[in-house]
Design a protein around this motif. Structure first.
Motif, PDB file in Angstrom:
ATOM      1  N   ALA A  76       0.834  -1.204   0.000  1.00  0.00           N
ATOM      2  CA  ALA A  76       0.000   0.000   0.000  1.00  0.00           C
ATOM      3  C   ALA A  76       0.865   1.249   0.000  1.00  0.00           C
ATOM      4  O   ALA A  76       0.590   2.214  -0.732  1.00  0.00           O
ATOM      5  N   GLN A  77       1.912   1.240   0.786  1.00  0.00           N
ATOM      6  CA  GLN A  77       2.828   2.378   0.825  1.00  0.00           C
ATOM      7  C   GLN A  77       3.525   2.557  -0.524  1.00  0.00           C
ATOM      8  O   GLN A  77       3.669   3.681  -1.025  1.00  0.00           O
ATOM      9  N   LYS A  78       3.919   1.451  -1.124  1.00  0.00           N
ATOM     10  CA  LYS A  78       4.638   1.495  -2.406  1.00  0.00           C
ATOM     11  C   LYS A  78       3.791   2.133  -3.498  1.00  0.00           C
ATOM     12  O   LYS A  78       4.299   2.982  -4.274  1.00  0.00           O
ATOM     13  N   TYR A  79       2.532   1.772  -3.584  1.00  0.00           N
ATOM     14  CA  TYR A  79       1.706   2.221  -4.705  1.00  0.00           C
ATOM     15  C   TYR A  79       0.846   3.438  -4.392  1.00  0.00           C
ATOM     16  O   TYR A  79       0.529   4.217  -5.296  1.00  0.00           O
ATOM     17  N   PHE A  80       0.450   3.619  -3.132  1.00  0.00           N
ATOM     18  CA  PHE A  80      -0.451   4.722  -2.784  1.00  0.00           C
ATOM     19  C   PHE A  80       0.221   5.810  -1.939  1.00  0.00           C
ATOM     20  O   PHE A  80      -0.285   6.925  -1.860  1.00  0.00           O
ATOM     21  N   GLY A  81       1.335   5.473  -1.319  1.00  0.00           N
ATOM     22  CA  GLY A  81       1.947   6.397  -0.370  1.00  0.00           C
ATOM     23  C   GLY A  81       2.390   7.713  -0.974  1.00  0.00           C
ATOM     24  O   GLY A  81       2.428   8.742  -0.287  1.00  0.00           O
ATOM     25  N   GLY A  82       2.699   7.712  -2.276  1.00  0.00           N
ATOM     26  CA  GLY A  82       3.174   8.930  -2.917  1.00  0.00           C
ATOM     27  C   GLY A  82       2.071   9.829  -3.448  1.00  0.00           C
ATOM     28  O   GLY A  82       2.362  10.906  -4.001  1.00  0.00           O
ATOM     29  N   ILE A  83       0.822   9.423  -3.306  1.00  0.00           N
ATOM     30  CA  ILE A  83      -0.296  10.242  -3.784  1.00  0.00           C
ATOM     31  C   ILE A  83      -0.649  11.263  -2.711  1.00  0.00           C
ATOM     32  O   ILE A  83      -0.946  10.904  -1.567  1.00  0.00           O
ATOM     33  N   ALA A  84      -0.615  12.512  -3.059  1.00  0.00           N
ATOM     34  CA  ALA A  84      -0.854  13.563  -2.068  1.00  0.00           C
ATOM     35  C   ALA A  84      -2.327  13.613  -1.657  1.00  0.00           C
ATOM     36  O   ALA A  84      -3.226  13.388  -2.469  1.00  0.00           O
ATOM     37  N   ALA A  85      -2.537  13.924  -0.383  1.00  0.00           N
ATOM     38  CA  ALA A  85      -3.906  14.137   0.103  1.00  0.00           C
ATOM     39  C   ALA A  85      -4.524  15.347  -0.579  1.00  0.00           C
ATOM     40  O   ALA A  85      -3.822  16.280  -0.978  1.00  0.00           O
ATOM     41  N   ARG A  86      -5.850  15.316  -0.721  1.00  0.00           N
ATOM     42  CA  ARG A  86      -6.553  16.422  -1.361  1.00  0.00           C
ATOM     43  C   ARG A  86      -7.701  16.875  -0.451  1.00  0.00           C
ATOM     44  O   ARG A  86      -8.335  16.044   0.203  1.00  0.00           O
ATOM     45  N   PRO A  87      -7.969  18.168  -0.402  1.00  0.00           N
ATOM     46  CA  PRO A  87      -9.075  18.650   0.443  1.00  0.00           C
ATOM     47  C   PRO A  87     -10.400  18.010   0.030  1.00  0.00           C
ATOM     48  O   PRO A  87     -10.701  17.911  -1.163  1.00  0.00           O
ATOM     49  N   THR A  88     -11.161  17.567   1.025  1.00  0.00           N
ATOM     50  CA  THR A  88     -12.472  16.961   0.776  1.00  0.00           C
ATOM     51  C   THR A  88     -13.555  17.857   1.354  1.00  0.00           C
ATOM     52  O   THR A  88     -13.473  18.244   2.529  1.00  0.00           O
ATOM     53  N   PRO A  89     -14.559  18.218   0.587  1.00  0.00           N
ATOM     54  CA  PRO A  89     -15.615  19.091   1.106  1.00  0.00           C
ATOM     55  C   PRO A  89     -16.296  18.481   2.326  1.00  0.00           C
ATOM     56  O   PRO A  89     -16.481  17.257   2.410  1.00  0.00           O
ATOM     57  N   LYS A  90     -16.666  19.328   3.261  1.00  0.00           N
ATOM     58  CA  LYS A  90     -17.401  18.851   4.425  1.00  0.00           C
ATOM     59  C   LYS A  90     -18.817  18.483   4.005  1.00  0.00           C
ATOM     60  O   LYS A  90     -19.466  19.205   3.246  1.00  0.00           O
ATOM     61  N   SER A  91     -19.272  17.353   4.514  1.00  0.00           N
ATOM     62  CA  SER A  91     -20.640  16.945   4.194  1.00  0.00           C
ATOM     63  C   SER A  91     -21.612  17.687   5.097  1.00  0.00           C
ATOM     64  O   SER A  91     -21.272  18.100   6.210  1.00  0.00           O
ATOM     65  N   GLY A  92     -22.831  17.853   4.623  1.00  0.00           N
ATOM     66  CA  GLY A  92     -23.842  18.552   5.389  1.00  0.00           C
ATOM     67  C   GLY A  92     -24.520  17.649   6.400  1.00  0.00           C
ATOM     68  O   GLY A  92     -24.112  16.503   6.629  1.00  0.00           O
ATOM     69  N   ASP A  93     -25.551  18.173   7.007  1.00  0.00           N
ATOM     70  CA  ASP A  93     -26.345  17.416   7.959  1.00  0.00           C
ATOM     71  C   ASP A  93     -27.517  16.789   7.217  1.00  0.00           C
ATOM     72  O   ASP A  93     -28.449  17.468   6.805  1.00  0.00           O
ATOM     73  N   PHE A  94     -27.460  15.465   7.051  1.00  0.00           N
ATOM     74  CA  PHE A  94     -28.504  14.773   6.307  1.00  0.00           C
ATOM     75  C   PHE A  94     -29.545  14.141   7.229  1.00  0.00           C
ATOM     76  O   PHE A  94     -30.478  13.481   6.769  1.00  0.00           O
ATOM     77  N   SER A  95     -29.380  14.307   8.520  1.00  0.00           N
ATOM     78  CA  SER A  95     -30.252  13.617   9.472  1.00  0.00           C
ATOM     79  C   SER A  95     -31.697  14.073   9.335  1.00  0.00           C
ATOM     80  O   SER A  95     -31.972  15.217   8.955  1.00  0.00           O
ATOM     81  N   GLU A  96     -32.601  13.164   9.637  1.00  0.00           N
ATOM     82  CA  GLU A  96     -34.025  13.456   9.622  1.00  0.00           C
ATOM     83  C   GLU A  96     -34.689  12.731  10.788  1.00  0.00           C
ATOM     84  O   GLU A  96     -34.306  11.599  11.112  1.00  0.00           O
TER      85      GLU A  96
END
Length: 465
Positions: free
Chosen positions: A232-252
């Motif tokens: 996993a480190q060999k193949y994915f470790g070099g991919i930089a993290a990217r900002p992920t939008p915050k999810s809203g409140d879906f509760s009902e």
């Protein structure tokens, strides 16, 4: 002769069959978890019983998070993930995996999108390279987008528009049961929204939701934790993290008034009904009791509703249940328990609902006797363990649980949660959730067929007489 002596032998050893079963039914899967520096979580479950592996990459994005006015986009994007990258053009992904003796698939659900593979262990590194490659980027081009828009529209025609009942028990029922757009829109998508998707939409979705920090990689099978983490480190470790939008409140909250809808179906031969109730949120103390209650009510031919509606009252042709598009353990937002039945044209929706209410009321009042509860739990545990036999399903389950619960070891907790459900739990959950005010109902009836006109020759003959 030897078989006759077995009971005496067991008694002499101080064993009982029940004690033997109790000790042998427990199955703890090995679960090892590590987070890479870029935020990607890796789960490895070691099992050397076969020289094969299962791989699952789950992204924490699904239908709930697709853009408004872009219904069906998460599913469309899943298709685009198989259309190639600059390094592995279209066709390379499938050819590499199937050429190595494996197979692959993907699916989109409300709270996740998963990509799965299984193959001989010798193909593990090529699979991981391919998964990491499409996590980095895709081959964004208009021709591919147009092609997959057409593919998805054809899938909708085949699976929904040209099918009897058209998925009304999960598409339509959600539209009426939920209030928030994230929960009630059609995840398959409208043709207009699908056609409106642009390459900019595709690039933004990949950028925002397909980074390593929004993904879980699970590997199950003929690999050690150290090997899995190193790969996993060999193949994915070099991919930089990217900002992920915050999810809203879906509760009902639970619904406060019953909703009744009537529909017609030009392709159906007999009427059908879907009755759905909002269920406990993930992690609630009522989640496991709700899962057991659903099995008791509609889990197979021995269930209360099958015996009560199909066998006893003889008003239904079948009874089934579903938890939206998932199962009782893999949702992360408002979800429905839906009971779906085809019923006889000589009956009606009110009769079916009355029968369902009567069966639910019995449970709310009396719960379930010990023998029945044991039977239901045994079936659920057998189904759970059987589902984890194959490495591909095991990896996928671990990746989903890590994504949604933040704990892949939930795989080993669920059997205990099922075992811990009591008759009192069933009474409480039935009386809290499976009530009329929390229910949404769709009654779907065949379109009345007009009698075919008599042939001209027959009409003429009738006139002469």
């Amino acid at each position: 002769m030897r078989m006759r002596q077995l009971p005496a032998l067991l008694a002499g050893l101080g064993l009982s069959m029940s004690a033997f079963a109790a000790s042998s039914d427990k199955w703890d899967l090995p679960v090892h978890v590590k987070k890479l520096d870029n935020g990607m979580t890796v789960v490895v479950s070691e099992d050397h019983s076969s020289p094969t592996v299962g791989v699952s990459v789950v992204y924490h994005v699904g239908m709930r998070l697709e853009p408004k006015n872009r219904t069906g986009f998460a599913h469309l994007f899943e298709h685009l993930m198989f259309q190639g990258t600059p390094n592995a053009p279209k066709g390379v992904f499938d050819k590499t995996i199937t050429g190595g003796g494996g197979r692959n698939n993907g699916s989109t659900r409300p709270d996740f999108t998963n990509y799965i593979e299984t193959a001989p262990v010798s193909s593990l590194e090529p699979i991981l390279w391919l998964e990491a490659d499409r996590m980095k980027t895709l081959d964004f081009n208009e021709k591919t987008l147009k092609n997959q828009q057409d593919v998805v529209k054809e899938e909708i025609r085949v699976n929904v528009k040209n099918q009897p009942y058209g998925g009304f028990m999960w598409i339509d029922i959600s539209q009426h049961a939920f209030q928030k757009w994230e929960n009630n829109h059609d995840g398959y998508g409208s043709f207009q929204d699908l056609e409106g998707a642009s390459l900019d939409d595709v690039r933004a979705f990949h950028r925002d939701y397909y980074g390593p920090n929004n993904a879980v990689l699970a590997i199950s099978g003929d690999v050690t934790p150290d090997q899995g983490f190193a790969l996993a480190q060999k193949y994915f470790g070099g991919i930089a993290a990217r900002p992920t939008p915050k999810s809203g409140d879906f509760s009902e909250p639970l619904n406060k008034a019953e909703k009744r809808v009537e529909q017609t179906d030009a392709l159906a031969q007999v009427p059908a009904i879907a009755a759905a109730w909002k269920i406990p949120e993930r992690g609630s103390r009522d989640q496991a009791p709700m899962a057991v209650l659903a099995e008791l009510l509609a889990g197979g031919d021995a269930s209360r509703l099958y015996q009560g509606l199909v066998k006893g009252r003889e008003i239904a042709l079948n009874v089934d249940s579903l938890f939206g598009l998932v199962d009782p353990w893999t949702y992360d937002g408002p979800t429905l328990l839906t009971v779906f039945a085809l019923y006889k044209p000589t009956s009606n929706a009110d009769a079916v609902l009355t029968a369902i209410d009567e069966e639910v009321a019995k449970i709310a009042k009396d719960g379930a006797d010990e023998a029945t509860l044991k039977r239901v739990k045994t079936r659920m545990l057998a189904d759970w363990n059987n589902s984890l036999e194959s490495f591909i399903n095991r990896a996928d389950t671990l990746a989903k649980l890590q994504t949604l619960w933040g704990d892949a070891n939930v795989v080993n907790k669920i059997p205990g949660w099922i075992e811990g459900v009591t008759s009192e739990d069933l009474k409480r959950v039935a009386a809290t959730y499976l009530v009329k005010n929390n229910r949404t109902v769709i009654d779907r009836k065949p379109v009345a067929k007009e009698a075919a006109p008599a042939p001209a020759s027959a009409a003429a003959a009738g006139a002469k007489n």
